[in-house]
Design a protein around this motif. Structure first.
Motif, short mmCIF file in Angstrom:
data_model
loop_
_atom_site.label_atom_id
_atom_site.label_comp_id
_atom_site.label_asym_id
_atom_site.label_seq_id
_atom_site.Cartn_x
_atom_site.Cartn_y
_atom_site.Cartn_z
N LEU A 106 0.80 -1.42 0.06
CA LEU A 106 0.08 0.11 0.36
C LEU A 106 1.28 1.47 -0.18
N ASP A 107 1.53 1.16 0.45
CA ASP A 107 2.60 2.39 0.49
C ASP A 107 3.32 2.62 -0.64
N GLN A 108 3.97 1.45 -1.64
CA GLN A 108 4.68 1.85 -2.26
C GLN A 108 2.75 2.11 -3.28
N VAL A 109 2.32 1.87 -3.19
CA VAL A 109 1.18 2.21 -4.39
C VAL A 109 0.81 3.70 -4.55
N THR A 110 0.96 4.11 -2.77
CA THR A 110 0.89 5.74 -2.63
C THR A 110 1.83 6.41 -3.38
N ALA A 111 3.64 6.01 -2.98
CA ALA A 111 3.76 6.83 -3.35
C ALA A 111 4.10 7.08 -4.67
N ARG A 112 3.65 5.80 -5.51
CA ARG A 112 3.84 6.38 -7.25
C ARG A 112 2.46 6.76 -7.68
N LEU A 113 1.49 7.39 -6.81
CA LEU A 113 0.53 8.03 -7.28
C LEU A 113 0.32 9.55 -7.10
N GLU A 114 -0.22 9.88 -8.39
CA GLU A 114 0.83 10.94 -9.07
C GLU A 114 -0.52 11.60 -9.83
N PHE A 115 -1.40 13.44 -10.26
CA PHE A 115 -1.69 13.69 -9.99
C PHE A 115 -1.63 14.42 -11.10
N ASP A 116 -3.58 14.86 -12.26
CA ASP A 116 -2.28 16.24 -13.15
C ASP A 116 -2.55 16.92 -12.91
N ALA A 117 -3.03 18.18 -13.43
CA ALA A 117 -3.21 19.36 -13.52
C ALA A 117 -4.67 19.36 -13.29
N GLN A 118 -5.25 18.94 -13.42
CA GLN A 118 -7.40 18.88 -13.48
C GLN A 118 -7.17 18.10 -11.81
N GLY A 119 -5.87 17.94 -11.25
CA GLY A 119 -6.51 16.75 -10.27
C GLY A 119 -6.70 15.38 -10.13
N GLN A 120 -6.71 14.66 -11.39
CA GLN A 120 -7.27 13.25 -11.57
C GLN A 120 -5.49 12.64 -11.42
N PRO A 121 -6.11 11.19 -11.46
CA PRO A 121 -5.33 10.34 -10.42
C PRO A 121 -4.75 9.88 -11.44
N GLY A 122 -3.21 8.94 -11.28
CA GLY A 122 -2.52 8.73 -12.13
C GLY A 122 -1.47 7.50 -11.63
N ILE A 123 -1.65 5.98 -12.05
CA ILE A 123 -0.47 5.21 -11.54
C ILE A 123 0.14 4.85 -12.69
N ALA A 124 1.87 4.57 -12.20
CA ALA A 124 2.25 3.80 -13.54
C ALA A 124 2.41 2.83 -13.54
N ALA A 125 2.02 1.76 -14.71
CA ALA A 125 1.59 0.19 -14.17
C ALA A 125 3.54 -0.34 -13.67
N GLN A 126 4.31 -0.06 -14.38
CA GLN A 126 5.61 0.00 -14.85
C GLN A 126 6.70 -0.01 -13.04
N ALA A 127 6.67 1.40 -12.65
CA ALA A 127 6.78 1.74 -12.07
C ALA A 127 6.72 1.10 -10.40
N LEU A 128 6.01 -0.12 -10.81
CA LEU A 128 5.68 -0.97 -9.07
C LEU A 128 6.37 -1.85 -9.64
N SER A 129 7.20 -2.48 -8.34
CA SER A 129 8.28 -3.41 -8.42
C SER A 129 7.68 -4.93 -8.99
N ASP A 130 6.34 -5.28 -8.52
CA ASP A 130 5.94 -6.53 -7.98
C ASP A 130 5.12 -7.23 -9.47
N PRO A 131 5.70 -7.93 -10.28
CA PRO A 131 5.35 -7.97 -11.58
C PRO A 131 3.11 -9.16 -11.56
N ARG A 132 3.11 -9.20 -9.88
CA ARG A 132 1.81 -9.91 -9.81
C ARG A 132 1.32 -9.01 -10.15
N TRP A 133 0.92 -7.65 -10.19
CA TRP A 133 -0.10 -6.57 -10.54
C TRP A 133 -0.10 -6.74 -11.85
N LEU A 134 0.70 -7.10 -12.61
CA LEU A 134 0.75 -7.15 -13.72
C LEU A 134 -0.28 -8.77 -14.08
#
Length: 475
Positions: free
Chosen positions: A59-87
């Protein structure tokens, strides 16, 4: 009624071995079951904490990879998460981002991991403070049980927009490991219980083995192969064996005494019976007075012997009974009055010196009267003018009472004192009697654990010292 069958039918419920084994096995079973429950619960809790701690890191890893654009919409780059099970679809590890409205409701699955594929996680409305983490268990894809951690965050610069981050992991592997551990633990504890029960059975068998030896010893005594319990016994049983042997010795002593008493009585009655037989077979005298006197004398001798043996038998049966006590003063007073009447013609003065504190004899009043009566009567027969009775108590455990009776008669020489207490011995045939008085006193005193001593008297005659057990005065 068949006693053997009845004993066999009740053997299981009355058996000491069964009771000990039942209590021991029951206690071991309870202890093993409680230990199994506690160990299984501790293992389950430990695994759950470890699993939850690993999920917090995700959860800390997902929180750290969470980013917001100019409109305040969230986004997470899947490649930024280390565990391959996410994919990997339905891999058992999932994340999801939900939009949360101010009223606590929201839109689920705004963002989600590829492992969720075409499904989303549905959670109940939960009031979360910013940054707080809540833990839930829900059903996930394909009905698999999931452990879910959720946290809310806000985009920078906006106060209203709140987003819920969700991380979930499949619990099936953890539950399977816990179940496997519980099975192994149950089998191990069951085997331990069997071993402990076997050890308890061996302990009971070894512990009760001396009882079997005691039973065999009792059978040997019962079947007259031995007269007492033989062998070495544990320290806890040895006092019982010693007491039982003491009872056997006491019974043997009683039997031997009874046999001796019967023989002594038969021997004592032979002389008067022989005299009576000879008198009956002799030619009838012209004057029957001599025959009558002889018959009366021998009958008195026979009666005296019988009374003596009856007194010994009575004392032997009651000498060791607890709680017996007889006041000395009333007995002495009654005997003195009787002796004053019996020996009134001789003018004997009987003086009594008793302590101020009451004295009590630890025995029956009839036996005390028998002993003191013989001593006073014997002293009055031999006294010239004075008989003196004194009494005192000797300290110690148990306490003893000492009664002395002395006279101013001729006395007895040191060489003759031992003969004076023998049955039927009369040192002077001119004095009436049977020669049994001092012998009776000595035997009765011995049965009570006392003794009889003959000493020279200060008055010039004989002093007889009687030592008897004393009873303490009750409050």
């Amino acid at each position: 009624m068949n006693r053997g069958a009845n004993r066999g039918g009740l053997h299981w419920s009355r058996s000491l071995r069964f009771r000990l084994l039942a209590v021991t096995v029951a206690g071991l079973t309870v202890a093993v079951v409680l230990a199994g429950l506690v160990l299984s619960g501790l293992f389950r809790e430990h695994v759950q904490r470890q699993f939850e701690a690993a999920l917090v890191q995700q959860l800390d890893q997902v929180t750290a990879r969470l980013e917001f654009d100019a409109q305040g919409q969230p986004g997470i780059a899947a490649q930024a998460l280390s565990d391959p099970r996410w994919l990997k679809p339905y891999s058992g590890l999932y994340w999801q981002v939900d939009a949360m409205a101010p009223d606590g409701r929201g839109r689920a699955g705004v963002l989600r991991s590829r492992s969720l594929w075409d499904t989303s996680l549905t959670l109940q409305v939960d009031a979360l403070a910013d940054g707080a983490v809540h833990v839930h268990e829900v059903a996930g894809p394909q009905g698999a049980p999931l452990l879910v951690l959720e946290r809310t965050v806000r985009a920078e610069g906006t106060d209203a927009a709140r987003w819920r981050l969700i991380v979930a992991a499949d619990l099936q592997a953890t539950q399977a490991a816990t179940a496997q551990f519980t099975r192994v633990l149950a089998l191990s504890l069951a085997a331990l219980l069997v071993l402990l029960a076997a050890a308890a059975w061996a302990q009971v068998a070894v512990g009760l083995k001396p009882l079997q030896a005691l039973q065999r010893g009792l059978q040997d005594v019962q079947q007259a192969r031995t007269t007492r319990l033989q062998g070495a016994y544990p320290a806890e049983m040895q006092p019982l064996v010693d007491d039982f042997n003491a009872v056997l010795a006491r019974n043997a002593e009683v039997v031997e005494r009874a046999r001796t008493q019967a023989g002594n009585l038969a021997h004592a009655l032979k002389t008067p019976l022989s005299v009576l037989e000879n008198a009956a077979c002799a030619p009838a005298p012209r004057d029957g007075a001599a025959l009558a006197a002889s018959v009366r004398e021998q009958v008195q001798v026979a009666r005296r012997h019988i009374d003596w043996h009856l007194a010994r038998s009575r004392v032997a049966a009651s000498a060791h009974l607890p709680g017996q006590r007889t006041a000395l003063e009333p007995v002495v007073g009654g005997l003195v009055r009787v002796m004053n009447k019996v020996h009134a013609g001789r003018g004997v003065d009987i003086t009594v010196a008793l302590p101020d504190a009451p004295l009590f004899f630890a025995g029956e009043a009839q036996d005390l009267q028998e002993m003191l009566g013989n001593l006073l009567d014997n002293a009055c027969k031999w006294a010239q003018s004075t008989v003196r009775l004194q009494a005192q108590v000797l300290g110690g455990q148990p306490p003893q009472m000492v009664v002395s009776v002395e006279d101013d008669g001729p006395g007895i020489g040191a060489a003759q004192r031992a003969q004076a207490v023998e049955r039927g011995v009369r040192l002077d045939e001119t004095v009436p009697g049977t020669g049994l008085g001092l012998a009776i006193v000595q035997d009765l005193a011995a049965l009570y654990g006392g003794r009889l001593d003959l000493e020279p008297a200060d008055l010039g005659g004989l002093r007889v010292v009687l030592v008897l057990p004393a009873a303490l005065e009750t409050a």
